[in-house]
Motif scaffolding. Structure first.
Motif, PDB file in Angstrom:
ATOM      1  N   PHE A  13      68.172  24.024  40.557  1.00 33.79           N
ATOM      2  CA  PHE A  13      69.274  24.466  40.481  1.00 33.79           C
ATOM      3  C   PHE A  13      69.986  24.993  41.840  1.00 33.79           C
ATOM      4  CE2 PHE A  13      68.870  24.270  36.194  1.00 33.79           C
ATOM      5  CZ  PHE A  13      70.179  24.440  35.534  1.00 33.79           C
ATOM      6  N   ALA A  14      69.071  25.290  42.609  1.00 38.71           N
ATOM      7  CA  ALA A  14      69.681  25.571  44.278  1.00 38.71           C
ATOM      8  C   ALA A  14      70.403  24.390  44.619  1.00 38.71           C
ATOM      9  CB  ALA A  14      68.553  25.916  45.011  1.00 38.71           C
ATOM     10  N   GLY A  15      70.135  23.253  44.462  1.00 40.82           N
ATOM     11  CA  GLY A  15      70.821  22.087  44.955  1.00 40.82           C
ATOM     12  C   GLY A  15      72.027  21.592  43.764  1.00 40.82           C
ATOM     13  N   ILE A  16      71.850  21.758  42.643  1.00 39.79           N
ATOM     14  CA  ILE A  16      72.738  21.629  41.469  1.00 39.79           C
ATOM     15  C   ILE A  16      73.942  22.644  41.697  1.00 39.79           C
ATOM     16  CG2 ILE A  16      73.197  21.663  39.123  1.00 39.79           C
ATOM     17  CD1 ILE A  16      72.398  19.156  40.019  1.00 39.79           C
ATOM     18  N   PHE A  17      73.651  23.910  42.201  1.00 40.05           N
ATOM     19  CA  PHE A  17      74.813  24.824  42.358  1.00 40.05           C
ATOM     20  C   PHE A  17      75.630  24.522  43.575  1.00 40.05           C
ATOM     21  CE2 PHE A  17      72.426  28.375  39.834  1.00 40.05           C
ATOM     22  CZ  PHE A  17      72.871  27.836  38.568  1.00 40.05           C
ATOM     23  N   TYR A  18      74.998  24.041  44.540  1.00 34.35           N
ATOM     24  CA  TYR A  18      75.328  23.894  45.829  1.00 34.35           C
ATOM     25  C   TYR A  18      76.236  22.367  46.028  1.00 34.35           C
ATOM     26  CZ  TYR A  18      76.264  23.912  51.160  1.00 34.35           C
ATOM     27  OH  TYR A  18      76.989  23.847  52.175  1.00 34.35           O
ATOM     28  N   ILE A  54      69.225  18.343  28.341  1.00 38.18           N
ATOM     29  CA  ILE A  54      69.648  16.876  28.276  1.00 38.18           C
ATOM     30  C   ILE A  54      70.966  16.791  28.721  1.00 38.18           C
ATOM     31  CG2 ILE A  54      70.406  14.820  27.155  1.00 38.18           C
ATOM     32  CD1 ILE A  54      68.102  15.558  25.117  1.00 38.18           C
ATOM     33  N   LEU A  55      71.850  17.778  28.721  1.00 40.06           N
ATOM     34  CA  LEU A  55      73.233  17.683  29.257  1.00 40.06           C
ATOM     35  C   LEU A  55      73.015  18.012  30.676  1.00 40.06           C
ATOM     36  CD1 LEU A  55      75.372  19.918  26.633  1.00 40.06           C
ATOM     37  CD2 LEU A  55      75.485  17.445  27.226  1.00 40.06           C
ATOM     38  N   LEU A  56      72.267  18.649  30.995  1.00 43.56           N
ATOM     39  CA  LEU A  56      72.135  18.970  32.729  1.00 43.56           C
ATOM     40  C   LEU A  56      71.833  17.635  33.278  1.00 43.56           C
ATOM     41  CD1 LEU A  56      70.297  22.517  32.821  1.00 43.56           C
ATOM     42  CD2 LEU A  56      72.473  21.939  33.985  1.00 43.56           C
ATOM     43  N   TYR A  57      70.448  17.017  32.493  1.00 43.44           N
ATOM     44  CA  TYR A  57      70.106  15.801  33.253  1.00 43.44           C
ATOM     45  C   TYR A  57      71.443  14.650  33.343  1.00 43.44           C
ATOM     46  CZ  TYR A  57      65.409  17.249  33.764  1.00 43.44           C
ATOM     47  OH  TYR A  57      64.366  17.785  34.288  1.00 43.44           O
ATOM     48  N   PHE A 117      83.909  21.871  37.864  1.00 46.16           N
ATOM     49  CA  PHE A 117      82.617  21.022  37.653  1.00 46.16           C
ATOM     50  C   PHE A 117      81.569  21.810  38.029  1.00 46.16           C
ATOM     51  CE2 PHE A 117      79.833  17.709  39.252  1.00 46.16           C
ATOM     52  CZ  PHE A 117      79.497  16.951  37.973  1.00 46.16           C
ATOM     53  N   ASN A 118      81.847  22.658  39.269  1.00 44.75           N
ATOM     54  CA  ASN A 118      80.574  23.607  39.626  1.00 44.75           C
ATOM     55  C   ASN A 118      80.266  24.507  38.743  1.00 44.75           C
ATOM     56  OD1 ASN A 118      79.124  24.210  41.739  1.00 44.75           O
ATOM     57  ND2 ASN A 118      80.392  25.889  42.325  1.00 44.75           N
ATOM     58  N   GLU A 119      81.115  24.929  37.893  1.00 46.65           N
ATOM     59  CA  GLU A 119      80.723  26.076  36.749  1.00 46.65           C
ATOM     60  C   GLU A 119      79.824  25.599  35.460  1.00 46.65           C
ATOM     61  OE1 GLU A 119      81.368  29.120  37.851  1.00 46.65           O
ATOM     62  OE2 GLU A 119      82.465  28.269  39.394  1.00 46.65           O
ATOM     63  N   PHE A 120      80.035  24.331  35.208  1.00 45.60           N
ATOM     64  CA  PHE A 120      79.341  23.899  34.265  1.00 45.60           C
ATOM     65  C   PHE A 120      77.659  24.132  34.097  1.00 45.60           C
ATOM     66  CE2 PHE A 120      77.574  20.273  31.508  1.00 45.60           C
ATOM     67  CZ  PHE A 120      77.902  20.577  30.371  1.00 45.60           C
ATOM     68  N   PRO A 121      77.023  23.787  35.133  1.00 45.25           N
ATOM     69  CA  PRO A 121      75.740  24.154  35.218  1.00 45.25           C
ATOM     70  C   PRO A 121      75.181  25.681  35.192  1.00 45.25           C
ATOM     71  CG  PRO A 121      76.087  23.353  37.364  1.00 45.25           C
ATOM     72  CD  PRO A 121      77.307  23.247  36.488  1.00 45.25           C
ATOM     73  N   VAL A 122      76.146  26.496  35.637  1.00 44.50           N
ATOM     74  CA  VAL A 122      75.969  27.785  35.542  1.00 44.50           C
ATOM     75  C   VAL A 122      76.097  28.296  34.125  1.00 44.50           C
ATOM     76  CG1 VAL A 122      76.988  30.377  36.156  1.00 44.50           C
ATOM     77  CG2 VAL A 122      77.089  28.229  37.666  1.00 44.50           C
ATOM     78  N   LEU A 123      77.089  27.887  33.190  1.00 46.93           N
ATOM     79  CA  LEU A 123      77.034  28.136  31.845  1.00 46.93           C
ATOM     80  C   LEU A 123      75.952  27.721  31.155  1.00 46.93           C
ATOM     81  CD1 LEU A 123      80.875  27.500  31.389  1.00 46.93           C
ATOM     82  CD2 LEU A 123      79.565  29.762  31.715  1.00 46.93           C
ATOM     83  N   LEU A 124      75.448  26.477  31.446  1.00 48.98           N
ATOM     84  CA  LEU A 124      74.314  25.926  30.718  1.00 48.98           C
ATOM     85  C   LEU A 124      73.086  26.383  30.930  1.00 48.98           C
ATOM     86  CD1 LEU A 124      74.782  21.905  31.131  1.00 48.98           C
ATOM     87  CD2 LEU A 124      74.925  23.404  29.002  1.00 48.98           C
ATOM     88  N   VAL A 134      68.552  30.031  29.696  1.00 42.33           N
ATOM     89  CA  VAL A 134      67.756  31.275  29.738  1.00 42.33           C
ATOM     90  C   VAL A 134      67.877  31.998  28.708  1.00 42.33           C
ATOM     91  CG1 VAL A 134      67.391  33.298  31.265  1.00 42.33           C
ATOM     92  CG2 VAL A 134      67.890  31.176  32.378  1.00 42.33           C
ATOM     93  N   LEU A 135      68.831  32.425  28.096  1.00 38.10           N
ATOM     94  CA  LEU A 135      69.158  33.214  27.000  1.00 38.10           C
ATOM     95  C   LEU A 135      68.208  32.710  25.880  1.00 38.10           C
ATOM     96  CD1 LEU A 135      72.709  34.283  26.766  1.00 38.10           C
ATOM     97  CD2 LEU A 135      70.826  35.753  27.349  1.00 38.10           C
ATOM     98  N   LEU A 136      68.248  31.382  25.610  1.00 35.96           N
ATOM     99  CA  LEU A 136      67.206  30.603  24.361  1.00 35.96           C
ATOM    100  C   LEU A 136      65.758  30.999  24.662  1.00 35.96           C
ATOM    101  CD1 LEU A 136      69.383  27.346  23.811  1.00 35.96           C
ATOM    102  CD2 LEU A 136      68.926  29.414  22.002  1.00 35.96           C
TER     103      LEU A 136
END
Length: 144
Positions: A19-24, A92-95, A123-130, A135-137
């Protein structure tokens, strides 16, 4: 120390690294979409490629240790843990997102980008929401 705890720890570690990379990476896409300088564009192409190829093994190892964790818990646990089924759908959506980053990388590499910096900001916000939902789940384990 059990094998389950080792698997869980490695799963979380590689997920954080991924996620460090996916956020950047999308942030680099924002800058790339904004620049018109050839030198800057060339530098961003290198940074984007290196970052995506650096974090991809972390994505793979996240999946490997996630599957090992599920296997350690067992089939019955998996069958009755509906929260995990929803979590896996989001994963799966993240992949898919990660894979789409390769397409965007190729578009920038070949100077075919058609999207604005505003698209990449969203587009940058999508993985944050996922990640928030995942994490909540994983922590709350709601009975769904």
């Amino acid at each position: 120390m059990t094998l389950l705890l080792v698997y869980k720890s490695l799963h979380v570690f590689f997920m954080i690294a991924w996620f460090a990379g996916i956020f950047y990476l999308p942030r680099l896409f924002v800058y790339h979409a904004m620049t018109e300088e050839k030198a800057c564009s060339a530098m961003l192409k290198i940074m984007e490629r290196r970052l995506l190829f650096f974090v991809t093994p972390f994505a793979i190892l996240t999946a490997v240790f996630g599957v090992l964790t599920i296997a350690e818990y067992g089939r019955e646990w998996f069958k009755h843990s509906m929260w995990l089924h929803y979590k896996l759908t989001l994963v799966i959506l993240l992949y898919i997102y990660h894979g789409y980053c390769f397409k965007l990388l190729a578009d920038f590499k070949h100077d075919r980008n058609q999207r604005s910096h505003k698209f990449y900001r969203w587009f940058n916000e999508f993985p944050v929401l996922l990640l928030l939902a995942i994490v909540l789940l994983a922590i709350l384990k709601p009975a769904l």
